[in-house]
Design an enzyme around this catalytic site. Structure first.
Site, PDB file in Angstrom:
ATOM      1  N   TYR A   1      -6.509 -10.351   2.647  1.00  0.00           N
ATOM      2  CA  TYR A   1      -5.925  -9.472   3.711  1.00  0.00           C
ATOM      3  C   TYR A   1      -6.052 -10.362   4.962  1.00  0.00           C
ATOM      4  O   TYR A   1      -6.764 -10.956   5.388  1.00  0.00           O
ATOM      5  CB  TYR A   1      -6.919  -8.552   3.883  1.00  0.00           C
ATOM      6  CG  TYR A   1      -6.798  -7.117   4.453  1.00  0.00           C
ATOM      7  CD1 TYR A   1      -6.010  -6.287   4.109  1.00  0.00           C
ATOM      8  CD2 TYR A   1      -6.998  -7.358   5.887  1.00  0.00           C
ATOM      9  CE1 TYR A   1      -5.515  -5.187   4.688  1.00  0.00           C
ATOM     10  CE2 TYR A   1      -6.526  -6.306   6.477  1.00  0.00           C
ATOM     11  CZ  TYR A   1      -5.707  -5.058   6.142  1.00  0.00           C
ATOM     12  OH  TYR A   1      -5.297  -3.844   6.799  1.00  0.00           O
TER      13      TYR A   1
ATOM     14  N   GLU B   1      -8.713  -6.968  -1.993  1.00  0.00           N
ATOM     15  CA  GLU B   1      -8.852  -7.360  -0.539  1.00  0.00           C
ATOM     16  C   GLU B   1     -10.175  -8.352  -0.377  1.00  0.00           C
ATOM     17  O   GLU B   1     -11.074  -7.990  -1.019  1.00  0.00           O
ATOM     18  CB  GLU B   1      -9.014  -6.247   0.521  1.00  0.00           C
ATOM     19  CG  GLU B   1      -7.772  -5.256   0.498  1.00  0.00           C
ATOM     20  CD  GLU B   1      -7.959  -4.217   1.751  1.00  0.00           C
ATOM     21  OE1 GLU B   1      -9.155  -4.414   2.331  1.00  0.00           O
ATOM     22  OE2 GLU B   1      -7.227  -3.320   1.654  1.00  0.00           O
TER      23      GLU B   1
ATOM     24  N   ARG C   1     -20.418   1.366  -6.140  1.00  0.00           N
ATOM     25  CA  ARG C   1     -19.382   0.415  -6.960  1.00  0.00           C
ATOM     26  C   ARG C   1     -19.754   0.200  -8.268  1.00  0.00           C
ATOM     27  O   ARG C   1     -19.020   0.171  -9.289  1.00  0.00           O
ATOM     28  CB  ARG C   1     -19.396  -0.957  -5.954  1.00  0.00           C
ATOM     29  CG  ARG C   1     -18.588  -1.929  -6.783  1.00  0.00           C
ATOM     30  CD  ARG C   1     -18.678  -3.360  -6.153  1.00  0.00           C
ATOM     31  NE  ARG C   1     -19.775  -3.603  -5.557  1.00  0.00           N
ATOM     32  CZ  ARG C   1     -21.028  -4.127  -5.672  1.00  0.00           C
ATOM     33  NH1 ARG C   1     -21.098  -4.174  -7.068  1.00  0.00           N
ATOM     34  NH2 ARG C   1     -21.812  -4.407  -4.899  1.00  0.00           N
TER      35      ARG C   1
ATOM     36  N   ASN D   1      -6.499   3.908  -3.518  1.00  0.00           N
ATOM     37  CA  ASN D   1      -7.445   2.800  -2.794  1.00  0.00           C
ATOM     38  C   ASN D   1      -8.678   3.386  -1.864  1.00  0.00           C
ATOM     39  O   ASN D   1      -8.398   4.395  -0.977  1.00  0.00           O
ATOM     40  CB  ASN D   1      -6.412   2.388  -1.505  1.00  0.00           C
ATOM     41  CG  ASN D   1      -7.108   1.074  -0.767  1.00  0.00           C
ATOM     42  OD1 ASN D   1      -7.480  -0.009  -1.256  1.00  0.00           O
ATOM     43  ND2 ASN D   1      -7.108   1.403   0.345  1.00  0.00           N
ATOM     44  N   GLU D   2      -9.811   2.789  -2.350  1.00  0.00           N
ATOM     45  CA  GLU D   2     -11.045   3.303  -1.390  1.00  0.00           C
ATOM     46  C   GLU D   2     -11.150   4.636  -1.129  1.00  0.00           C
ATOM     47  O   GLU D   2     -11.613   5.071  -0.092  1.00  0.00           O
ATOM     48  CB  GLU D   2     -11.104   2.483  -0.001  1.00  0.00           C
ATOM     49  CG  GLU D   2     -11.231   0.944  -0.292  1.00  0.00           C
ATOM     50  CD  GLU D   2     -11.424   0.294   0.978  1.00  0.00           C
ATOM     51  OE1 GLU D   2     -11.412   0.983   2.263  1.00  0.00           O
ATOM     52  OE2 GLU D   2     -11.522  -0.914   1.092  1.00  0.00           O
TER      53      GLU D   2
ATOM     54  N   TYR E   1       0.933  -1.269  -0.015  1.00  0.00           N
ATOM     55  CA  TYR E   1      -0.122  -0.038   0.118  1.00  0.00           C
ATOM     56  C   TYR E   1       0.946   1.073   0.202  1.00  0.00           C
ATOM     57  O   TYR E   1       0.241   2.430  -0.349  1.00  0.00           O
ATOM     58  CB  TYR E   1      -0.905  -0.070   1.031  1.00  0.00           C
ATOM     59  CG  TYR E   1      -2.005  -1.093   1.363  1.00  0.00           C
ATOM     60  CD1 TYR E   1      -3.356  -0.787   0.900  1.00  0.00           C
ATOM     61  CD2 TYR E   1      -1.568  -2.174   1.843  1.00  0.00           C
ATOM     62  CE1 TYR E   1      -4.264  -1.808   0.962  1.00  0.00           C
ATOM     63  CE2 TYR E   1      -2.592  -3.428   1.824  1.00  0.00           C
ATOM     64  CZ  TYR E   1      -3.818  -3.198   1.221  1.00  0.00           C
ATOM     65  OH  TYR E   1      -4.636  -4.148   1.675  1.00  0.00           O
TER      66      TYR E   1
ATOM     67  N   ASP F   1     -16.366  -1.703  -1.474  1.00  0.00           N
ATOM     68  CA  ASP F   1     -17.535  -2.428  -2.016  1.00  0.00           C
ATOM     69  C   ASP F   1     -18.676  -1.711  -1.464  1.00  0.00           C
ATOM     70  O   ASP F   1     -19.258  -2.235  -0.336  1.00  0.00           O
ATOM     71  CB  ASP F   1     -17.427  -3.885  -1.433  1.00  0.00           C
ATOM     72  CG  ASP F   1     -18.419  -4.759  -1.999  1.00  0.00           C
ATOM     73  OD1 ASP F   1     -19.104  -4.263  -2.986  1.00  0.00           O
ATOM     74  OD2 ASP F   1     -18.704  -5.923  -1.699  1.00  0.00           O
TER      75      ASP F   1
END
Length: 437
Positions: free
Chosen positions: A281, A249, A193, A146-147, A78, A188
């Site tokens: 993860y 993940e 999404r 990421n997210e 990450y 998610d």
């Protein structure tokens, strides 16, 4: 079609035939090795320290030896420090046949969803990470975020994600680097999404679209099934997706222990034609209890951070470690399709999604921000080469974004709190309200 070897043969293959894979390429919605075999991600999230886990060569070598027993072919990292030397760790993973997915952002350069911006400093820091890692043949790809998007208001940041993809592709090409895939890792969130995955692949301009789309999903909480977990719905929306799609993940630990039955579904006949694998993860055991290993015999005092031993001799956390090992042995070595016989045109064309009530806020295809711009509250619409959804196989509407109004909650799926170490550049707690279809 994937061919699964018997478990014993698969285990033997991991132990005796591991070798460097070489650069992975993205064609259509598949990943391929240099010799034309389809590549499926069997990965582990690997972030031993907040800043960079790929600078301690001896620790990487210790971890690699245990990973050979477990059987991953990919790690996801990450955060890295572009100024440090990563040769030792990257060679150790490469020699073991393990590729790496690297996030380009850092704690102070991620796209902030509440105040989206794409600054020159962010651009240059992303580029520095690419410059530092592009030389390694086992870099599978780069994430630009990421997210970032986890609420309705955050969807306004989507054009900035796409701008980062555009500019990192331009940097890659201007430097004459190999066409390493560049993509995004999404949360998610049911209301967002489907639209986000379509938005990042719409508009008809490949220089702006992601090369792959990845999903952080904790929908499958053992014991569960393909139908009750929500994976059946994920598969419907991934049918003939334009680019490779995989789980960046997964591995819900509620109620525990983790059985990893989802791996059999992901690599099984219902999903393997559209999904390119999964990343579990995570490697190290932290307070969130998602770890597959914990460290013993730390060699120095600084190996212990916030009460967690972050280096030393890796010891499997049971029964999770053996459960995952068993499932990956059952999966064997997926073979998929051969590149020479693959028709890359056999994918869907996704229209840019329209705004939805209580969900997606970006209306259709819009002009992307340039370097140095911040969100002003509105976007300018631009023509799109994608005018209508088309799908292979003749099923009208298959694989297009779902209408959130039609979603219902699945009572078999619990709402869960997932404590994760590396979400959108923040160390702390991320609360996922997962809505099931």
């Amino acid at each position: 079609m994937k061919l699964s070897w018997p478990a014993a043969i698969g285990a033997l293959a991991v132990a005796t035939t591991v070798e460097a894979i070489g650069p992975i390429s993205s064609v259509g919605n598949k990943l391929f090795t240099p010799d034309g075999k389809q590549f499926f991600v069997k990965g582990i999230a690997y972030q031993l320290s907040p800043d960079d886990p790929l600078i301690d060569t001896e620790q990487c070598k210790r971890d690699v030896e245990l990973m050979k027993e477990l059987g991953p072919n990919t790690i996801r990292v990450y955060h890295v420090d572009a100024d440090k030397n990563h040769d030792g760790c990257m060679k150790a993973f490469n020699d073991a046949g393990i590729t790496a997915l690297i996030d380009l952002d850092t704690f102070d350069t991620y796209i902030e969803p509440a105040k989206p911006a794409w600054t020159r400093r962010m651009h240059d820091r992303y580029a520095e990470v690419m410059d530092a890692f592009i030389k390694y043949d086992n870099v599978l790809g780069f994430f630009v975020g990421n997210e970032i998007i986890s609420t309705e208001a955050h969807s306004q940041a989507a054009p900035f994600i796409k701008a980062a993809v555009r500019d990192m592709k331009a940097h890659r090409d201007a430097k004459n680097y190999r066409e390493v895939p560049i993509g995004y890792s999404a949360a998610d969130i049911a209301e967002l999404r489907p639209m986000l995955q379509d938005y990042l692949t719409c508009g008809g301009n490949s220089s702006e679209n992601v090369d792959f789309f990845a999903l952080n999903s904790y929908e499958w909480c053992d014991p569960s099934t393909y139908e009750t977990s929500g994976y059946e719905n994920l598969q419907k929306q991934a049918k003939d997706f334009p680019v490779p799609i995989f789980f960046s993940e997964t591995g819900c630990n509620v109620p525990g222990p983790r059985l990893f039955d989802d791996q059999l579904a992901i690599f099984g006949p219902k999903m393997r034609n559209d999904w390119s694998g999964a990343i579990v993860y995570e490697w190290i055991q932290e307070e969130n209890s998602y770890g597959l290993i914990q460290y013993e015999n730390p060699t120095k005092e600084e190996d212990v951070v916030n009460g967690v031993v972050r280096s030393g001799t890796p010891k499997p956390v049971q029964p999770d470690f053996d459960n995952l090992k068993e499932k990956w042995e059952q999966v064997g070595q997926p073979t998929g399709v051969v590149k020479d016989s693959y028709d890359a045109k056999h994918v869907s064309v996704r229209p840019c999604p329209e705004a939805t009530q209580g969900g997606w806020l970006v209306k259709g295809n819009v002009k992307l921000p340039a370097v140095g711009e911040t969100f002003t509250g509105t976007y300018e619409s631009v023509p799109s080469a994608t005018v209508a959804p088309t799908t292979a196989g003749g099923d009208e509407g298959t694989g297009t974004a779902a209408n959130p109004a039609s979603e219902t909650q699945n009572p078999a799926a619990p709402t869960k709190v997932v404590f994760k170490g590396m979400v959108a550049g923040l160390v702390g707690v991320m609360l996922f309200f997962t809505v099931w279809f």
